[in-house]
Design an enzyme around this catalytic site. Structure first.
Site, PDB file in Angstrom:
ATOM      1  N   LYS A   1      37.193   5.859  69.381  1.00  0.00           N
ATOM      2  CA  LYS A   1      38.026   5.546  70.358  1.00  0.00           C
ATOM      3  C   LYS A   1      36.721   4.667  72.041  1.00  0.00           C
ATOM      4  O   LYS A   1      37.470   3.730  72.203  1.00  0.00           O
ATOM      5  CB  LYS A   1      39.058   6.746  71.939  1.00  0.00           C
TER       6      LYS A   1
ATOM      7  N   ASP B   1      36.847  18.111  74.291  1.00  0.00           N
ATOM      8  CA  ASP B   1      37.404  16.919  73.699  1.00  0.00           C
ATOM      9  C   ASP B   1      37.602  16.298  74.462  1.00  0.00           C
ATOM     10  O   ASP B   1      37.894  15.695  75.270  1.00  0.00           O
ATOM     11  CB  ASP B   1      38.339  17.850  72.993  1.00  0.00           C
TER      12      ASP B   1
ATOM     13  N   TRP C   1      46.528  17.537  70.349  1.00  0.00           N
ATOM     14  CA  TRP C   1      44.970  17.426  70.341  1.00  0.00           C
ATOM     15  C   TRP C   1      45.027  19.063  70.336  1.00  0.00           C
ATOM     16  O   TRP C   1      43.570  19.703  69.618  1.00  0.00           O
ATOM     17  CB  TRP C   1      44.020  16.597  70.793  1.00  0.00           C
TER      18      TRP C   1
HETATM   19  C1  LIG Z   1      41.932  10.594  68.323  1.00  0.00           C
HETATM   20  C2  LIG Z   1      41.500  12.076  68.999  1.00  0.00           C
HETATM   21  C3  LIG Z   1      41.231  13.568  68.214  1.00  0.00           C
HETATM   22  C4  LIG Z   1      40.991  12.738  66.642  1.00  0.00           C
HETATM   23  O1  LIG Z   1      40.238  12.518  66.035  1.00  0.00           O
HETATM   24  P1  LIG Z   1      39.062  12.692  65.069  1.00  0.00           P
HETATM   25  O2  LIG Z   1      38.009  12.284  65.364  1.00  0.00           O
HETATM   26  O3  LIG Z   1      40.494  11.090  64.049  1.00  0.00           O
HETATM   27  O4  LIG Z   1      39.155  13.989  64.701  1.00  0.00           O
HETATM   28  C5  LIG Z   1      40.506  14.725  68.666  1.00  0.00           C
HETATM   29  N1  LIG Z   1      40.595  14.699  70.316  1.00  0.00           N
HETATM   30  C6  LIG Z   1      41.333  13.815  71.083  1.00  0.00           C
HETATM   31  C7  LIG Z   1      41.736  13.482  72.040  1.00  0.00           C
HETATM   32  C8  LIG Z   1      41.634  12.772  70.055  1.00  0.00           C
HETATM   33  O5  LIG Z   1      42.085  11.316  71.144  1.00  0.00           O
END
Ligand SMILES: *Cc1c(COP(=O)(O)O)cnc(C)c1O
Length: 357
Positions: A191, A167, A99
């Site tokens: 999540k 993020d 990511w």
């Molecule tokens: C799942 C995840 C993403 C991607 O998220 P989307 O909402 O599918 O774009 C990005 N960063 C992390 C750390 C993730 O766990």
């Protein structure tokens, strides 16, 4: 049979969230209509949006001068919105996984050099780089607090001289964060918060308006700030779901309470992995281990038993334990909503499997 949900995302939600969503799908706030079929401009839905934004502020102790938004497009869209709105001269990024790498790739679409201060790619991202230097003259330092795929986590706000951008998709609301150090925090809801389809953004208002590039309306955070996170139709059902989880979390005692539970769930499982001769954790350094995603593999002597263990676990109602394809083995996601009993059920299965083999 009781199911124990270890999926990495979309992932387990509190019973409370599911129950309230089920009710509101049939009759939302006494309207006699479904939450899926009322106007987002109705007073009932505006109340949902406002309460959800407010509860994030309250639970994370977001200081004045920040705005909480529910956008769409996932964390993946934030990979480009963040640099588009905040990168004018230079930015520093820490590369701790797939990511983070995607965030770096998107930032490189914009003028202003993107400096990768460190990477753990050399060991398939199974550790957090240490001792790196973040230059003093960058606009921001971007990192990924929890690396969902590799099971590493940065549990402390990095101590740097520049504003942070993070993020937090897979560990938001799992522990306290000093929001005042951040210009931007973003997280896909699926999540730790709600159904997929909503993205939480916490942005420092006065960090905006400093870039000289033209910003398309929908990709300018100020558009959404000025319109109460309703410039266009928000993801109404996902935002409703997020609100229920936030109410659940508040009732449980908030971030301090959930952090305690999260710590103890992770300690329980890592201890069993250490004790059990059949399994090995993929992240060697204890301080880098994620509380949210616990990655482990069969120890070399039992490598051929990987599939059988997954089958065995599944037969006991333990779902979603397969590791990401880039790591293999197993990944147990222990998000906020996963009860301690589910961790215990996994540990019991590991012990039983050890006895049988
Ligand atoms: C799942 C995840 C993403 C991607 O998220 P989307 O909402 O599918 O774009 C990005 N960063 C992390 C750390 C993730 O766990």
């Amino acid at each position: 049979m009781k199911k124990h949900n270890f999926y990495a995302g979309p992932s387990i939600l509190p019973e409370f969230t599911k129950q309230k969503a089920a009710e509101a799908i049939l009759d939302f706030a006494g309207t006699g209509l479904s939450v899926m079929e009322v106007s987002h401009r109705s007073k009932e839905f505006i109340a949902v949006m406002e309460q959800a934004r407010q509860l994030i502020k309250e639970l994370l102790e977001v200081p004045d001068g920040y705005t909480v938004l529910f956008l769409q497009g996932g964390a993946s869209l934030q990979f480009l919105m963040a640099p588009m709105n905040l990168l004018e001269t230079k930015a520093a990024y820490l590369n701790t996984g797939a990511w983070a790498s995607k965030a770096i790739k998107e930032a490189k679409n914009f003028v202003g050099p993107v400096i990768e201060v460190a990477s753990s790619k050399d060991q398939n991202f199974n550790y957090i780089p240490k001792g790196f230097v973040v230059p003093h003259d960058v606009d921001f330092f971007h990192y990924t607090s929890n690396n969902t795929i590799y099971g590493t986590e940065i549990l402390k706000d990095p101590d740097v001289t520049v504003p942070l951008v993070c993020d937090m998709s897979s560990d938001i609301l799992s522990r306290p964060v000093d929001v005042s150090k951040y210009n931007l925090i973003y997280a896909g809801a699926q999540k730790n918060l709600g159904p997929s389809g909503a993205t939480v953004v916490i942005v420092k208002n006065d960090a905006l308006g400093k870039v000289t590039r033209p910003l398309p309306t929908m990709l300018d955070y100020r558009t959404h700030i000025d319109n109460g996170s309703m410039f266009n139709t928000p993801a109404t059902l996902p935002v409703f779901g997020c609100l229920q989880t936030l109410l659940w979390l508040k009732e449980l005692g908030g971030i301090t309470a959930i952090e305690k539970i999260n710590k103890s769930k992770a300690e329980m499982l890592y201890s069993e992995i250490e004790r059990n001769r059949m399994f090995v954790a993929t992240v060697p350094d204890h301080q880098d281990r994620s509380r949210m995603n616990v990655n482990f593999v069969m120890s070399p002597d039992f490598a051929e038993l990987e599939k059988p263990f997954l089958e065995f676990a599944k037969s006991r109602g333990l779902i979603g334990l397969g590791g990401h394809r880039s790591v293999g083995g197993f990944r147990a996601s222990l998000y906020n909503a996963l009860p301690v009993e589910s961790v215990q059920a996994l540990i019991d299965a590991m012990r039983e499997f050890e006895k049988q083999n």
